[in-house]
Design an enzyme around this catalytic site. Structure first.
Site, PDB file in Angstrom:
ATOM      1  N   PHE A 224       0.870  -1.191   0.000  1.00 63.51           N
ATOM      2  CA  PHE A 224       0.000   0.000   0.000  1.00 63.51           C
ATOM      3  C   PHE A 224       0.907   1.241   0.000  1.00 63.51           C
ATOM      4  CE2 PHE A 224      -2.182  -3.338   2.477  1.00 63.51           C
ATOM      5  CZ  PHE A 224      -3.374  -3.492   1.765  1.00 63.51           C
ATOM      6  N   ASP A 245       1.387  -1.337  -4.926  1.00 58.82           N
ATOM      7  CA  ASP A 245       0.114  -0.617  -4.820  1.00 58.82           C
ATOM      8  C   ASP A 245      -0.788  -1.082  -5.956  1.00 58.82           C
ATOM      9  OD1 ASP A 245      -0.658   2.161  -3.121  1.00 58.82           O
ATOM     10  OD2 ASP A 245      -1.869   1.822  -4.911  1.00 58.82           O
ATOM     11  N   ASN A 272      -2.855  -6.401  -6.347  1.00 56.61           N
ATOM     12  CA  ASN A 272      -3.746  -6.401  -5.199  1.00 56.61           C
ATOM     13  C   ASN A 272      -2.943  -6.928  -4.013  1.00 56.61           C
ATOM     14  OD1 ASN A 272      -5.498  -7.567  -3.159  1.00 56.61           O
ATOM     15  ND2 ASN A 272      -7.164  -7.133  -4.606  1.00 56.61           N
ATOM     16  N   ALA A 273      -2.896  -6.156  -2.964  1.00 58.96           N
ATOM     17  CA  ALA A 273      -2.047  -6.489  -1.819  1.00 58.96           C
ATOM     18  C   ALA A 273      -2.376  -7.865  -1.235  1.00 58.96           C
ATOM     19  CB  ALA A 273      -2.191  -5.425  -0.751  1.00 58.96           C
ATOM     20  N   ASP A 293       0.395  -0.303   5.112  1.00 59.74           N
ATOM     21  CA  ASP A 293      -0.328   0.947   5.388  1.00 59.74           C
ATOM     22  C   ASP A 293      -1.600   1.002   4.541  1.00 59.74           C
ATOM     23  OD1 ASP A 293      -1.039   3.481   6.227  1.00 59.74           O
ATOM     24  OD2 ASP A 293       0.332   4.514   4.870  1.00 59.74           O
ATOM     25  N   CYS A 333      -5.560   3.331   9.864  1.00 60.25           N
ATOM     26  CA  CYS A 333      -6.057   4.708  10.025  1.00 60.25           C
ATOM     27  C   CYS A 333      -7.561   4.713  10.263  1.00 60.25           C
ATOM     28  CB  CYS A 333      -5.697   5.559   8.818  1.00 60.25           C
ATOM     29  SG  CYS A 333      -6.300   4.900   7.269  1.00 60.25           S
TER      30      CYS A 333
HETATM   31  N1  SAH Z   1       1.702   4.382   2.530  1.00 66.79           N
HETATM   32  C1  SAH Z   1       1.282   5.578   1.828  1.00 66.79           C
HETATM   33  C2  SAH Z   1      -0.207   5.823   1.914  1.00 66.79           C
HETATM   34  C3  SAH Z   1      -1.071   4.637   1.555  1.00 66.79           C
HETATM   35  S1  SAH Z   1      -2.700   5.069   1.127  1.00 66.79           S
HETATM   36  C4  SAH Z   1       2.048   6.767   2.375  1.00 66.79           C
HETATM   37  O1  SAH Z   1       2.545   6.705   3.490  1.00 66.79           O
HETATM   38  O2  SAH Z   1       2.152   7.762   1.663  1.00 66.79           O
HETATM   39  C5  SAH Z   1      -3.369   3.538   0.687  1.00 66.79           C
HETATM   40  C6  SAH Z   1      -2.944   3.029  -0.662  1.00 66.79           C
HETATM   41  O3  SAH Z   1      -3.454   1.699  -0.774  1.00 66.79           O
HETATM   42  C7  SAH Z   1      -3.477   3.778  -1.879  1.00 66.79           C
HETATM   43  O4  SAH Z   1      -2.379   4.202  -2.660  1.00 66.79           O
HETATM   44  C8  SAH Z   1      -4.309   2.740  -2.652  1.00 66.79           C
HETATM   45  O5  SAH Z   1      -4.123   2.811  -4.056  1.00 66.79           O
HETATM   46  C9  SAH Z   1      -3.757   1.450  -2.127  1.00 66.79           C
HETATM   47  N2  SAH Z   1      -4.673   0.289  -2.135  1.00 66.79           N
HETATM   48  C10 SAH Z   1      -5.949   0.237  -1.714  1.00 66.79           C
HETATM   49  N3  SAH Z   1      -6.426  -1.028  -1.783  1.00 66.79           N
HETATM   50  C11 SAH Z   1      -5.415  -1.796  -2.267  1.00 66.79           C
HETATM   51  C12 SAH Z   1      -5.264  -3.189  -2.530  1.00 66.79           C
HETATM   52  N4  SAH Z   1      -6.261  -4.047  -2.321  1.00 66.79           N
HETATM   53  N5  SAH Z   1      -4.077  -3.622  -2.980  1.00 66.79           N
HETATM   54  C13 SAH Z   1      -3.041  -2.763  -3.177  1.00 66.79           C
HETATM   55  N6  SAH Z   1      -3.129  -1.450  -2.937  1.00 66.79           N
HETATM   56  C14 SAH Z   1      -4.298  -0.960  -2.488  1.00 66.79           C
END
Ligand code: SAH
Length: 389
Positions: A224, A245, A272-273, A293, A333
């Site tokens: 993420f 991401d 996808n995470a 995150d 968060c």
């Molecule tokens: N870590 C970053 C903020 C993360 S915000 C920082 O500190 O700046 C959350 C992120 O998760 C977003 O960029 C979004 O695109 C991503 N995201 C949301 N669902 C996801 C998933 N299932 N798999 C991968 N990424 C995802």
């Protein structure tokens, strides 16, 4: 003129909430009120005793947001004083960055107002009708104190709809470019002020980004990653960092940011995470540091159960991926996913992963996003640093 002032009378429950120090009264806890969205009103208990003055919005669930417990006028001078106090507080923090939060709503005594600074630019978000109506009282002192090149209103959040406010994106002063390069510790990054998440960056994670830089070593997986908030700091210390991401534009921006910092040890994976973490742990990959995150999985109380399962799944996989001595930096968060629940979820993830995890630190949001002791809603970001022993 006190006699002509609009008054709201709150129920016993509303009054005891205000007396507990919380600034909000829900619509259902108001027994009598007149006035329009955006008025400043006087709040009394049922015996006519003065509780304070508040921003009023009958269209919002949170109809009363108390702004003072003193019998003082809420005028331009009052706004000026609040803004001065908020900016003075940030100066005392000696923030090692030029992008940070200047005003954090309730915790700075200005409900429904967020003001972020990105170098020479200011981005604000208005979430209350009362502030919306008095916007000049906000921008004038900001211009005077900070002399910014431009001020942008990022009023595109859907939360505004709950306040009966329209969504809009509007320059309020000077010129604001699409993006600006700002500094966070030793890292520089580009913030997309008009279109990025939040006001352009995750400023609430700034201190956690810097902490991740200190923990970083060996092989790092930043899941993420968005535009690389954690990955960039980690890459300065570690051998290699993989940023993951689901969003290609976020990864494109992360690539630009790696270039800005001359970092060549960061790779970028669109995935996808959940799938990626499962595949990597099934194939026996290992890392020295894993960072999680995710976006808020629980946006309401109703979603907490489902969210707990999601948090458990990603944390369990991440723990499996760690070398002995490896570090997991894991964030949430979601306000509704409490610190206690997060601990419980991590404990259960570690048990299922068969890992012994030692707590190195529990962290929260950066100091420029203060919490109000009496209003738990203002404490939302949790960041645990765990070590596999
Ligand atoms: N870590 C970053 C903020 C993360 S915000 C920082 O500190 O700046 C959350 C992120 O998760 C977003 O960029 C979004 O695109 C991503 N995201 C949301 N669902 C996801 C998933 N299932 N798999 C991968 N990424 C995802």
């Amino acid at each position: 003129m006190k006699g002509s002032e609009t008054v709201a009378v709150v129920t016993g429950r509303g009054a005891s909430r205000l007396r507990s120090g919380h600034p909000w009264v829900y619509r259902s806890d108001i027994s009598e009120a007149s006035g329009k969205a955006g008025d400043v009103i006087r709040v009394n208990d049922q015996r006519g005793r003065f509780l304070g003055r508040a921003f009023y919005n009958p269209e919002s669930q949170i109809s009363i947001r108390l702004v003072t417990r003193d019998d003082e006028p809420i005028d331009e001078t009052w706004f000026n004083r609040k803004i001065e106090a908020a900016t003075n507080y940030r100066e005392t923090l000696k923030i090692d960055a030029d992008a940070y939060r200047l005003i954090h709503g309730e915790a700075d005594g200005l409900p429904g107002l967020v003001v972020d600074r990105y170098g020479d630019y200011v981005v604000l978000q208005v979430g209350s009708a009362a502030v919306e109506r008095r916007l000049d009282w906000v921008t004038d002192p900001l211009i005077e104190r900070l002399a910014p090149e431009g001020i942008l209103a990022r009023n595109d959040s859907t939360a505004r709809k709950r306040e009966g406010l329209d969504t809009e994106l509007r320059g309020l002063f000077g010129e604001v470019p699409e993006s600006v390069v700002v500094r966070e510790g030793d890292v520089r990054y580009q913030a997309d002020l008009w279109g990025g998440q939040k006001t352009g960056g995750f400023l609430d994670q700034r201190e956690n980004h810097l902490a991740a830089g200190r923990y970083a070593k060996g092989r790092v997986l930043d899941v993420f990653s968005y535009t690389g908030g954690f990955a960039l700091h980690a890459a300065r210390q570690a051998e290699m960092v993989e940023a993951v991401d689901a969003s290609e534009p976020a990864l494109d921006a992360a690539r630009v940011n790696a270039g800005l910092n001359g970092l060549e040890n960061v790779s970028f994976t669109r995935a996808n995470a959940f799938d990626l973490l499962r595949m990597r742990s099934d194939s026996g990959e290992w890392y020295d540091v894993v960072i999680l995150d995710p976006p808020a999985f629980a946006k309401s109380k109703r979603e907490v159960k489902k969210a707990s399962r999601a948090y458990k799944e990603i944390n369990l996989r991440a723990m499996k991926l760690l070398n002995p001595g490896g570090i997991l930096i894991t964030c949430s968060c979601s306000f509704h996913f409490s610190r206690e629940l997060m601990e419980e979820t991590l404990r259960s993830a570690a048990a299922d992963a068969g890992r012994t995890m030692r707590v190195r630190e529990w962290r929260g949001q950066s100091e420029d996003h203060p919490e109000l002791l009496a209003a738990p809603e203002t404490k939302y970001l949790k960041c645990a640093v765990l070590e596999r022993v």
